[in-house]
Design a protein around this motif. Structure first.
Motif, PDB file in Angstrom:
ATOM      1  N   ALA A 101      -6.377   2.387   4.045  1.00 43.76           N
ATOM      2  CA  ALA A 101      -5.557   2.559   5.252  1.00 43.76           C
ATOM      3  C   ALA A 101      -6.281   2.147   6.535  1.00 43.76           C
ATOM      4  O   ALA A 101      -5.705   1.467   7.400  1.00 43.76           O
ATOM      5  CB  ALA A 101      -5.097   4.011   5.363  1.00 43.76           C
ATOM      6  N   HIS A 102      -7.528   2.555   6.682  1.00 39.13           N
ATOM      7  CA  HIS A 102      -8.232   2.322   7.946  1.00 39.13           C
ATOM      8  C   HIS A 102      -8.440   0.837   8.268  1.00 39.13           C
ATOM      9  O   HIS A 102      -8.201   0.419   9.407  1.00 39.13           O
ATOM     10  CB  HIS A 102      -9.572   3.073   7.969  1.00 39.13           C
ATOM     11  N   PRO A 103      -8.858   0.013   7.311  1.00 40.35           N
ATOM     12  CA  PRO A 103      -8.989  -1.417   7.638  1.00 40.35           C
ATOM     13  C   PRO A 103      -7.661  -2.063   8.037  1.00 40.35           C
ATOM     14  O   PRO A 103      -7.637  -2.964   8.880  1.00 40.35           O
ATOM     15  CB  PRO A 103      -9.529  -2.035   6.345  1.00 40.35           C
ATOM     16  N   LEU A 104      -6.550  -1.581   7.460  1.00 36.18           N
ATOM     17  CA  LEU A 104      -5.238  -2.115   7.848  1.00 36.18           C
ATOM     18  C   LEU A 104      -4.885  -1.667   9.269  1.00 36.18           C
ATOM     19  O   LEU A 104      -4.340  -2.442  10.065  1.00 36.18           O
ATOM     20  CB  LEU A 104      -4.158  -1.672   6.856  1.00 36.18           C
TER      21      LEU A 104
ATOM     22  N   ALA B 191       0.819  -1.223   0.000  1.00 34.95           N
ATOM     23  CA  ALA B 191       0.000   0.000   0.000  1.00 34.95           C
ATOM     24  C   ALA B 191       0.851   1.271   0.000  1.00 34.95           C
ATOM     25  O   ALA B 191       0.400   2.335  -0.437  1.00 34.95           O
ATOM     26  CB  ALA B 191      -0.943  -0.005   1.198  1.00 34.95           C
ATOM     27  N   LYS B 192       2.083   1.161   0.479  1.00 33.34           N
ATOM     28  CA  LYS B 192       2.986   2.325   0.493  1.00 33.34           C
ATOM     29  C   LYS B 192       3.540   2.624  -0.896  1.00 33.34           C
ATOM     30  O   LYS B 192       3.908   3.766  -1.192  1.00 33.34           O
ATOM     31  CB  LYS B 192       4.167   2.057   1.442  1.00 33.34           C
ATOM     32  N   THR B 193       3.645   1.600  -1.716  1.00 33.06           N
ATOM     33  CA  THR B 193       4.331   1.776  -3.008  1.00 33.06           C
ATOM     34  C   THR B 193       3.419   1.653  -4.228  1.00 33.06           C
ATOM     35  O   THR B 193       3.724   2.193  -5.286  1.00 33.06           O
ATOM     36  CB  THR B 193       5.465   0.727  -3.142  1.00 33.06           C
ATOM     37  N   ARG B 194       2.302   0.957  -4.097  1.00 32.07           N
ATOM     38  CA  ARG B 194       1.394   0.741  -5.229  1.00 32.07           C
ATOM     39  C   ARG B 194       0.670   2.048  -5.573  1.00 32.07           C
ATOM     40  O   ARG B 194       0.036   2.651  -4.714  1.00 32.07           O
ATOM     41  CB  ARG B 194       0.385  -0.342  -4.847  1.00 32.07           C
TER      42      ARG B 194
ATOM     43  N   SER C 281      -2.631   5.947   0.893  1.00 34.72           N
ATOM     44  CA  SER C 281      -3.088   7.272   1.334  1.00 34.72           C
ATOM     45  C   SER C 281      -4.612   7.356   1.352  1.00 34.72           C
ATOM     46  O   SER C 281      -5.181   8.283   1.912  1.00 34.72           O
ATOM     47  CB  SER C 281      -2.519   8.367   0.416  1.00 34.72           C
ATOM     48  N   HIS C 282      -5.287   6.389   0.731  1.00 30.37           N
ATOM     49  CA  HIS C 282      -6.747   6.383   0.723  1.00 30.37           C
ATOM     50  C   HIS C 282      -7.260   5.716   1.998  1.00 30.37           C
ATOM     51  O   HIS C 282      -6.854   4.604   2.339  1.00 30.37           O
ATOM     52  CB  HIS C 282      -7.283   5.622  -0.502  1.00 30.37           C
TER      53      HIS C 282
END
Length: 386
Positions: free
Chosen positions: A282-285, A265-268, A277-278
């Protein structure tokens, strides 16, 4: 992590085991499972470094620690992608039971090998027709002179093919009441009449599952572990560590999956920013991370209570830890696969196989529904439905 929760020694153990885990990693374990082998090299290294027997008494070659230390080892190997399932069984259940209740001869014969990894032991309780109802166990042991004769069946028993012996839960007849009571027996792998059949599992794991048959297996009197009249106490002395270690297995797996998803998620990037950043990503993680941390706290509490000798308190906490860890693991894996989208289902990223593996922590060694039964009866005092 605050040293209020873990000592500096525990933190150092985490760091050291994590380094060993990183040397092997998920690729190693996946390859071993694909080839039908066993993680012998990792098992031997963990044994040499003293990690496998960290909970066993020092006078028999162990580390003199407890389940608190052993659960750290399994969690960190899991977080590195290479958990050793037989740790749940060999040092945690069998090692603990023999250390607490075994004769001096049994301790001398088994504990040094269990501690350094040169010997392993499987554990057989589940039966085809009993499931979670241990009162329905039909494997019976009857005396014949000084010997015992065991007859019965077991199912979903891990690693019997590589274990030197299996600690079998049978039942003996109480001479006074005529009712059956649980007892524990050490059954060598090559004992005549002790048969095994591999169960074809969807689960990709190096450790195979077996159905066992005990057809008039003759054992010497010395194969009985502990006191024939205290079998139930001895059995639960092994089952609480099993639940704590299953929690460690689940937390490690959840952490491994989550780390992969966070990294991705940091690089995709598909719009202007990385997908991490969405908030919908982010929140479910973040939620998965919180749930894993909470489960670990309960696991630490359970391990501390068990190591302090509070079997009743540990029973409640171990069940809650196993429940919380199983739920947290399934959700962490699910969210991690979802974060990667199609890539989450490829062999390259190695998350898809965890969808099946994570379910194990919900089902074994006792289902989440049976834990809810335990908490509703034992903790809340609600009436039983069965």
């Amino acid at each position: 992590m605050s040293s209020v929760i873990e000592t500096e020694e525990h933190q150092a153990l985490r760091t050291a085991v994590a380094a060993l885990g990183q040397r092997y990693g998920r690729e190693y374990l996946a390859r071993v499972a694909r080839e039908g082998g066993h993680p012998d090299e990792l098992w031997a290294d963990a044994g040499k470094l003293g990690y496998l027997g960290v909970n066993l008494p020092e006078e028999y070659g162990g580390g003199g620690g407890g389940i608190a230390e052993l659960s750290i080892v399994l969690e960190e190997l899991g977080a590195a992608g290479c958990p050793l399932l037989m740790m749940v069984v060999s040092p945690a259940i069998c090692g603990t039971v023999i250390a607490r209740f075994g004769t001096e001869a049994q301790k001398q014969a088994w504990l040094p090998g269990l501690a350094d990894g040169s010997r392993t032991m499987a554990f057989g309780i589940t039966e085809p027709d009993a499931g979670s109802n241990s009162h329905r166990i039909t494997t019976t042991a009857r005396r014949d002179g000084d010997d015992w004769i065991l007859t019965g069946r077991k199912v979903f028993i891990s690693g019997v093919d590589i274990a030197d012996a299996t600690l079998i839960v049978g039942r003996t007849e109480d001479a006074r009441t005529g009712s059956l009571k649980p007892c524990l027996f050490i059954v060598p792998r090559d004992a005549p009449g002790f048969g095994r059949t591999v169960i074809d599992m969807e689960l990709q794991a190096a450790e195979k599952q077996f159905e066992l048959t005990l057809d008039e297996v003759r054992l010497p009197g010395s194969s009985l572990v502990g006191d024939e009249d205290a079998g139930l106490l001895q059995l639960f002395a092994g089952l609480n560590p099993e639940r704590i270690m299953t929690a460690a297995f689940a937390i490690g797996m959840g952490r491994h999956a989550l780390a992969k998803a966070v990294d991705y998620a940091k690089t995709r990037q598909v719009w202007k920013q990385p997908i991490g950043s969405h908030q919908a990503v982010a929140h479910p993680l973040a939620q998965a991370h919180i749930e894993l941390e909470l489960a670990r706290l309960m696991m630490q509490k359970a391990a501390r209570l068990y190591d302090a000798g509070d079997d009743m308190g540990a029973g409640e906490a171990a069940n809650m830890a196993k429940y919380a860890a199983g739920e947290a693991c399934v959700r962490a894996v699910d969210q991690s696969v979802h974060t990667l989208g199609g890539n989450g289902l490829t062999r390259e990223y190695g998350l898809a196989s965890l969808i099946t593996a994570s379910r194990v922590a919900r089902i074994a060694p006792v289902s989440r529904e049976m834990i809810l039964n335990f908490i509703s009866h034992q903790t809340l005092g609600l009436p039983k439905s069965y």
